[in-house]
Design an enzyme around this catalytic site. Structure first.
Site, PDB file in Angstrom:
ATOM      1  N   ASP A 140       0.845  -1.198   0.000  1.00 22.20           N
ATOM      2  CA  ASP A 140       0.000   0.000   0.000  1.00 22.20           C
ATOM      3  C   ASP A 140       0.880   1.248   0.000  1.00 22.20           C
ATOM      4  O   ASP A 140       1.984   1.229  -0.551  1.00 22.20           O
ATOM      5  CB  ASP A 140      -0.942  -0.031   1.216  1.00 22.20           C
ATOM      6  CG  ASP A 140      -2.301   0.574   0.909  1.00 22.20           C
ATOM      7  OD1 ASP A 140      -2.345   1.787   0.646  1.00 22.20           O
ATOM      8  OD2 ASP A 140      -3.312  -0.144   0.937  1.00 22.20           O
ATOM      9  N   HIS A 195      -3.934   5.992   3.401  1.00 23.22           N
ATOM     10  CA  HIS A 195      -4.578   4.811   2.832  1.00 23.22           C
ATOM     11  C   HIS A 195      -4.001   3.512   3.400  1.00 23.22           C
ATOM     12  O   HIS A 195      -4.735   2.617   3.834  1.00 23.22           O
ATOM     13  CB  HIS A 195      -4.416   4.856   1.314  1.00 23.22           C
ATOM     14  CG  HIS A 195      -5.245   3.876   0.552  1.00 23.22           C
ATOM     15  ND1 HIS A 195      -4.808   2.599   0.259  1.00 23.22           N
ATOM     16  CD2 HIS A 195      -6.474   3.987  -0.004  1.00 23.22           C
ATOM     17  CE1 HIS A 195      -5.739   1.965  -0.445  1.00 23.22           C
ATOM     18  NE2 HIS A 195      -6.754   2.789  -0.617  1.00 23.22           N
ATOM     19  N   SER A 495     -10.923  -0.811  -1.556  1.00 26.43           N
ATOM     20  CA  SER A 495      -9.704  -0.782  -0.748  1.00 26.43           C
ATOM     21  C   SER A 495      -9.986  -1.147   0.700  1.00 26.43           C
ATOM     22  O   SER A 495      -9.152  -1.740   1.381  1.00 26.43           O
ATOM     23  CB  SER A 495      -9.071   0.612  -0.781  1.00 26.43           C
ATOM     24  OG  SER A 495      -8.364   0.831  -1.964  1.00 26.43           O
TER      25      SER A 495
END
Length: 714
Positions: A140, A195, A495
């Site tokens: 990520d 994220h 996600s």
């Protein structure tokens, strides 16, 4: 109002319109050269071989500046700067499987795990001793190591199998929870976007009590396996997210000793497997016993938009939970409208003038509430928008609410019919018991255009309005005017769904550490809940909202998955046979597999021993008959008998025959084969026809989805 991509994709493509990263000064592009498995010869040195290839095709004696990355730990290949003619020469060389551009990838809780019945506390079955040995590799944007979600309080040393490193860069420290970090971006492994921290904590974050977003969604934030370890592989920078970095992470993670890989990224378009970095890396991980869980993509509700299409990957769609964030709008006439947002601001019920339109003079809206289909204003007190496509709550730097179309039209009517219209936007509230789960509108749909007889996505999981760990560097809305900083924030996207399933897979592995990737995957798929047919809130054009093209086998059920009864097993030879059926040559497959391969030419891809069954029909006007061959392995009890049952979905006019109809097992690990024959005619060209095959012994209900469809979607 944050842009849609900021909420569920965190789009990081500044070069999204091109398929390769270009070195303008020399007219070269970065290409990935995939060479399959590493040769078994002891004297083989991958780096030397890669350098010699570059020297041969470029005619240059010094090629260090050409070589971008070398893959040499878990599979064979490299990334290099090449001209078009050099690329063509490399592609023709002996031992090269494929050459493709260094494409960019897109980045695609307090209640979600409770919704999955995996509650924190004494009533949840846990195997903590094994759980602490599970290592989840997260590919990520990096991770924020100081987050309480990654504290190592109470953790012992890393498992002895761990072979990785903590190479996070300056001022980055690992611990006994966050046991490893690698950076492929030159930024360091620290998360600068939020994220990666969010996804890692969703999969395996510690249980952290009293977390919320300014009081919204208050509860205990945690991952599915809080006692497990995390290794962070930073493949995405603030500007790009490349195939070369992704393959480097696979190369390292496999050799480092991770048990599972979670990747909340997807490409721009589905690629053939030999040119798909996600498929390449995950194939070699699968061979080593490592399951890769991957986000399906955020390109829904467009049909055939699924980007995670390989059979050895567990592809995850995003769905709702039974908790939603809603923001009320109170009008001057006393009427209350209910919209969606994550609004932490409290106007305390004070009413302000309402101004409607799509183009504003800023001086005319200062101190007022803007009502618009599209735009917002920096000087307005608050904003109210029309929900055209999102159907989920997002964060903004000012009070706001996004109303359903009917309520928005009602608001406009009130404004147009009232001399001095006024209103107020209240602070967001969390509501439970909404109809759930349903697939999110943004979640990518099938059918699979690379392997048309392979149903994708595989399952769905919570991916809407997920509260998880965040970083203190940026605002939760990512708007420059927003000065707030939070430790936990709300995001939506596939996600967010992906790490939920990675957590489920890790949870299963704590009870069955010996299970292979295919067994874990089968257990998750055949015990999934059938999805809710309710499509309220979706655009009428989202015709696939409640079909298997949206949700795959259904919504994950971690508790049921630890005791599935029967499973569909697959190994390397099955996947090679599947690729044979897609007309890959024996020579190419020998390079990929690292061993001799002979394709018989008789393998149908639909006969891959997959937990779901799918077939594309090419003529809707005539009758058809298709067969599926499957083998199940008994992981339940000895001396058990399973009877088959067929349940047709949505009025499907299909005839489904199972032979034999009853399977009897005398022992655990015994295998039995059966055939499913599906026939019918005049299929609906706009919707797939589907059924469920359920094998039941009175305790276990092993459900496999069956889908037949006409190819009018891509």
């Amino acid at each position: 109002m944050a842009k849609r991509a900021d909420i569920f994709c965190l789009l990081v493509l500044f070069l999204s319109s091109v398929s390769a990263i270009i070195d303008d000064s020399q007219n070269k592009q970065v290409y990935v050269v995939y060479m399959g498995s590493l040769p078994s010869q002891l004297e083989y040195t991958p780096m030397s071989h890669h350098m010699s290839i570059l020297q041969e095709v470029t005619g240059e004696s010094s090629v260090e500046g050409r070589l971008v990355r070398s893959y040499k730990r878990s599979f064979n290949g490299f990334a290099a700067r090449l001209t078009d003619s050099e690329r063509e020469r490399v592609a023709e060389m002996e031992g090269v499987v494929s050459v493709f551009p260094n494409m960019n990838y897109k980045l695609q809780t307090t209640a979600s795990w409770d919704f999955l019945w995996l509650k924190e506390g004494k009533n949840t079955k846990r195997n903590l001793a094994i759980e602490s040995d599970i290592i989840i590799g997260v590919f990520d944007t990096g991770i924020w190591p100081e987050s309480e979600s990654f504290s190592d309080k109470g953790f012992g040393p890393p498992p002895k199998k761990w072979k990785g490193v903590c190479s996070g860069g300056k001022n980055f420290t690992c611990n006994n929870k966050l046991i490893g970090a690698r950076d492929y971006t030159r930024e360091g492994a620290r998360d600068l976007q939020g994220h990666g921290t969010h996804t890692a904590s969703t999969a395996a974050g510690n249980a952290v009590e009293n977390t919320s977003f300014y009081g919204i969604g208050n509860g205990t934030a945690r991952g599915g396996v809080p006692a497990s370890r995390i290794a962070a592989y930073k493949v995405c920078s603030e500007t790009d997210c490349t195939a070369a970095s992704l393959l480097s992470a696979f190369d390292d993670a496999i050799a480092d000793g991770v048990d599972l890989i979670s990747i909340s990224l997807s490409g721009n378009n589905p690629q053939k497997y030999e040119k798909d970095p996600m498929a390449i890396g995950s194939f070699h991980a699968n061979v080593k016993g490592i399951l890769t869980v991957n986000a399906a993509g955020n390109s829904g509700p467009v049909p055939a938009s699924i980007e995670s299409v390989a059979p050895w990957i567990l592809s995850v769609a995003a769905s709702t939970t039974n908790r939603g964030f809603f923001t009320k709008v109170v009008l001057g006439n006393g009427k209350t409208l209910v919209g969606r947002s994550v609004n932490s601001f409290d106007l305390k019920g004070k009413k302000y003038p309402l101004v409607y339109g799509d183009v504003f003079n800023e001086s005319l809206v200062q101190g007022k509430i803007v009502v618009s289909r599209f735009t917002t204003s920096e000087v307005a007190v608050a904003s109210i928008r029309r929900d055209g496509y999102e159907h989920y709550a997002s964060i903004s730097s000012k009070p706001f609410s996004v109303l359903p179309p009917d309520d928005f039209d009602s608001l406009v009517s009130y404004i147009n019919s009232t001399r001095s219209p006024q209103g107020s936007v209240l602070k967001t509230e969390a509501f439970f018991n909404q109809t759930a789960p349903t697939v999110a509108s943004f979640s990518s749909r099938g059918p699979n255009i690379i392997a048309v007889d392979l149903l994708k996505p595989d399952v769905s999981a919570p991916g809407v309005e997920i509260l998880a760990a965040y970083i203190p560097l940026i605002s939760p809305s990512e708007e420059e005017s927003d000065k707030r900083r939070v430790k936990y924030s709300v995001l939506s996207g596939t996600s967010m769904a992906c790490p939920h399933v990675a957590g489920v897979a890790a949870y299963i592995k704590t009870f069955h550490p010996e299970w292979s990737p295919s067994v874990i995957k089968s257990a998750i798929m055949t015990t999934a809940w059938p999805m809710n047919d309710n499509t309220t809130g979706f655009e009428s054009t989202d015709v696939l909202a409640s079909t298997e093209f949206a949700s795959g086998a259904g919504h994950v059920d971690p508790v049921a998955a630890i005791n599935p009864g029967l499973v569909y097993e697959l190994d390397k030879s099955d996947h090679i046979a599947f690729l044979c059926g897609l007309n890959y040559t024996s020579k190419t497959l020998q390079l990929i597999a690292g061993e001799a391969v002979t394709c018989s030419g008789k393998t149908l891809p639909r006969n891959l021993n997959y937990p779901s069954m799918s077939a594309k029909i090419y003529d809707s006007n005539s009758s058809f008959t298709v067969t599926f061959k499957r083998t199940v392995t008994n992981l339940g009890t000895p001396n058990s008998t399973y009877k088959s049952k067929i349940v047709l979905n949505r009025g499907a006019k299909l005839s489904v025959k199972v032979t034999p109809r009853v399977l009897s097992f005398k022992r655990v690990n015994e295998k039995q084969s059966f055939t499913v024959t599906v026939s019918g005619n005049n299929l609906n060209r706009k919707l797939p026809s589907s059924a469920n095959l359920i094998w039941s012994d009175g305790t276990h209900n092993v459900r496999s989805v069956i889908v037949v469809y006409i190819g009018d979607y891509s």
